[in-house]
Design a protein around this motif. Sequence first.
Motif, short mmCIF file in Angstrom:
data_model
loop_
_atom_site.label_atom_id
_atom_site.label_comp_id
_atom_site.label_asym_id
_atom_site.label_seq_id
_atom_site.Cartn_x
_atom_site.Cartn_y
_atom_site.Cartn_z
N ASN A 15 0.82 -1.22 0.00
CA ASN A 15 0.00 0.00 0.00
C ASN A 15 0.85 1.26 0.00
N GLU A 34 11.55 3.51 5.16
CA GLU A 34 11.25 2.13 5.56
C GLU A 34 12.16 1.74 6.73
N GLY A 42 4.97 -6.86 3.53
CA GLY A 42 4.49 -8.25 3.44
C GLY A 42 4.95 -8.98 2.18
N VAL A 61 0.11 -16.07 -1.96
CA VAL A 61 -0.81 -16.31 -3.09
C VAL A 61 -1.64 -15.05 -3.29
N ASP A 257 1.93 3.97 6.22
CA ASP A 257 1.54 2.60 5.82
C ASP A 257 1.69 1.71 7.06
N ASN A 407 8.19 -7.01 10.89
CA ASN A 407 7.36 -5.92 10.39
C ASN A 407 6.55 -5.37 11.56
N GLN A 448 -3.25 -1.31 5.22
CA GLN A 448 -4.37 -2.27 5.16
C GLN A 448 -5.37 -2.03 6.29
N GLY A 455 -4.70 -7.84 2.57
CA GLY A 455 -4.40 -8.50 1.30
C GLY A 455 -3.51 -7.61 0.45
N VAL A 456 -2.80 -8.26 -0.45
CA VAL A 456 -1.89 -7.51 -1.33
C VAL A 456 -2.67 -7.09 -2.57
C1 LIG Z 1 1.89 -14.70 7.42
C2 LIG Z 1 1.11 -13.82 6.48
C3 LIG Z 1 0.62 -14.37 5.30
C4 LIG Z 1 -0.08 -13.58 4.40
N1 LIG Z 1 -0.50 -14.14 3.22
C5 LIG Z 1 -1.11 -13.38 2.29
C6 LIG Z 1 -1.42 -13.91 1.01
O1 LIG Z 1 -1.12 -15.07 0.71
N2 LIG Z 1 -2.05 -13.10 0.12
C7 LIG Z 1 -2.34 -11.79 0.39
O2 LIG Z 1 -2.89 -11.09 -0.47
N3 LIG Z 1 -2.04 -11.25 1.60
C8 LIG Z 1 -1.42 -12.00 2.55
N4 LIG Z 1 -1.05 -11.46 3.75
C9 LIG Z 1 -1.43 -10.08 4.05
C10 LIG Z 1 -0.52 -9.06 3.35
O3 LIG Z 1 0.82 -9.36 3.58
C11 LIG Z 1 -0.86 -7.67 3.87
O4 LIG Z 1 -2.25 -7.46 3.73
C12 LIG Z 1 -0.11 -6.57 3.12
O5 LIG Z 1 1.29 -6.78 3.14
C13 LIG Z 1 -0.44 -5.22 3.74
O6 LIG Z 1 0.25 -4.23 3.06
P1 LIG Z 1 0.54 -2.81 3.72
O7 LIG Z 1 1.24 -2.00 2.69
O8 LIG Z 1 -0.71 -2.26 4.30
O9 LIG Z 1 1.51 -3.08 4.98
P2 LIG Z 1 2.76 -3.99 5.20
O10 LIG Z 1 2.99 -4.91 4.09
O11 LIG Z 1 2.59 -4.54 6.57
O12 LIG Z 1 3.97 -2.95 5.21
C14 LIG Z 1 4.23 -2.05 6.27
C15 LIG Z 1 5.66 -1.58 6.14
O13 LIG Z 1 5.90 -0.56 7.12
C16 LIG Z 1 7.19 -0.77 7.70
N5 LIG Z 1 7.20 -0.13 9.02
C17 LIG Z 1 6.55 -0.56 10.13
N6 LIG Z 1 6.76 0.30 11.14
C18 LIG Z 1 7.55 1.29 10.65
C19 LIG Z 1 8.10 2.49 11.21
N7 LIG Z 1 7.87 2.82 12.48
N8 LIG Z 1 8.88 3.28 10.42
C20 LIG Z 1 9.11 2.94 9.11
N9 LIG Z 1 8.60 1.82 8.53
C21 LIG Z 1 7.83 1.01 9.29
C22 LIG Z 1 7.30 -2.27 7.76
O14 LIG Z 1 8.65 -2.70 7.91
C23 LIG Z 1 6.69 -2.67 6.41
O15 LIG Z 1 7.67 -2.67 5.40
C24 LIG Z 1 -0.32 -12.22 4.69
C25 LIG Z 1 0.17 -11.67 5.87
C26 LIG Z 1 0.90 -12.45 6.76
C27 LIG Z 1 1.44 -11.84 8.01
#
Ligand SMILES: Cc1cc2nc3c(=O)[nH]c(=O)nc-3n(C[C@H](O)[C@H](O)[C@H](O)COP(=O)(O)OP(=O)(O)OC[C@H]3O[C@@H](n4cnc5c(N)ncnc54)[C@H](O)[C@@H]3O)c2cc1C
Length: 481
Positions: A15, A34, A42, A61, A257, A407, A448, A455-456
Amino acid sequence: MAEALDALVVGSGPNGLTAAAFLARAGLSVRVLEANADFGGGLRTRALTLPGFRHDLCSAVHTMGCLSPAFRLLDLERHGLSWIYPPLSLAHPLEAGEAVVLDPSIAVTAAQLGVDERAYRELVTPFVRSPQKLFADLLAPLGVPRQPFTLARFGWLGLRSARALAFGRFRAEPARALLAGCAAHGVQPLEHALTAAFGLTFLIAGHVKAWPVARGGSSAIASALLAVCRRWGVEFVAGERVKSLAQLPPAQAVLFDLAPRQLAEIAGDALPRAYTRSLRRYRMGPGCFKLDWALDGPIPWRNAEVARASTVHVGGSFAELARAEAAVWRGEHPEQPFVLVTQQSHFDATRAPRGQHTGYAYCHVPAGSSVDMTLAVERQIERFAPGFRDRILSRHRLFPADLEAHNASHLGGAVTGGVADLGQLFTRPTLRLDPYSTPNPQLFLCSQSTPPGGGVHGMCGFYAARSVLRRCFGRHLTLPW
Ligand SMILES: Cc1cc2nc3c(=O)[nH]c(=O)nc-3n(C[C@H](O)[C@H](O)[C@H](O)COP(=O)(O)OP(=O)(O)OC[C@H]3O[C@@H](n4cnc5c(N)ncnc54)[C@H](O)[C@@H]3O)c2cc1C
């Protein structure tokens, strides 16, 4: 003094990267900070077990990723992403070597459901007529839908519990179990309102495109997003854990994010107390316990069809899955957990040495749990794949605390950014007309933990970018369909 940036994005999950890409594409100067040494949140792929085996740390997936309107607009496939579509999205083994599968064809899927053949066809067919528009509606905040009648029908069915839908529509176990496994992605008891919507969404998606994996690992999605961002001039800083606003360079808009509680801590007095209180009250829900294996061959499923699916729902009948998810919700560790297995190396040769395979599985556990579920998870797989444990060359465990260490947004090891129930799915992180904005006109949430949720798919980032462009720069961002 350094010139103020137009936008700063804290966190580089799908996101954060999607928001950065759309803002930069609109001509804004954008920097991403980051905490980790690598980008993608994720979307990271690592050598967790033995040399030559590559494992997806979190997301594996990409059911929603391949249907995401934002990813399509960013043309990730032109930037190096290659989806691999398996023959089957899903297999769900049942007792006595039986299994039910989610085939891209509705007719093929329905045909194995016996007495429920017709009911299944009638349930899903109306939703696959114009899937692009349907998923643009489903992966969006509340608003005027593109397909009001289809969405009303979806809402009428989806608002109920998975149990109500399964027992109201179907008469036999295969169809009920198939729906239960999909609904359990919602990480709630299957008796909760709205769990039917998760079940339906995953089933429908499987009839639009078979749930794919990314060639080379989920990190390939992050690499494609990074390539798009770099093309539009986004700057990246790794290893910068943001703890307070004082740490940030000047920027007109800051997008987080992150989890709502992290935003409350970082923003402190820059947000009204009532708003930060509601961010702190936000419920993250259960965590997850994950295992990755290096295997000396494919998982020996009793039913050979199961090997043709990217995802396997392991846990047996509707009743067993419902029992497991209800136990987790009560804060207990089920003896027979619902286990989500993925088998990327069956379709992507880059994941493991020739003839060998990766295995990936997780089960839901109470938030922050330190209970080792290895035996329970492996016993469940062994139930439907006798001899599985003999194929394990090496295993890697991730407890909720490890997920949080990888994370910081995964508070308590939560998978999908917070409970997605009636109280939080549409109004995440809290009740607000524009959920991406905050009472501080400079600060935004893009994770998210905003609609449309976990979800991704990058759609939280897309809509947060839209909010920033409109509120801070008087610009408009819309989907072309
Ligand atoms: C075990 C597991 C399996 C999953 N399987 C699936 C799947 O198969 N398919 C699917 O669609 N989704 C899956 N998901 C869900 C998916 O990974 C998330 O919905 C998605 O990554 C969310 O994206 P985001 O950008 O909101 O946050 P995130 O991907 O959580 O990214 C947040 C980022 O912020 C960074 N961050 C955190 N705190 C700070 C800070 N204080 N300062 C700077 N940076 C910071 C983190 O290091 C990270 O890089 C899974 C999740 C998990 C945990």
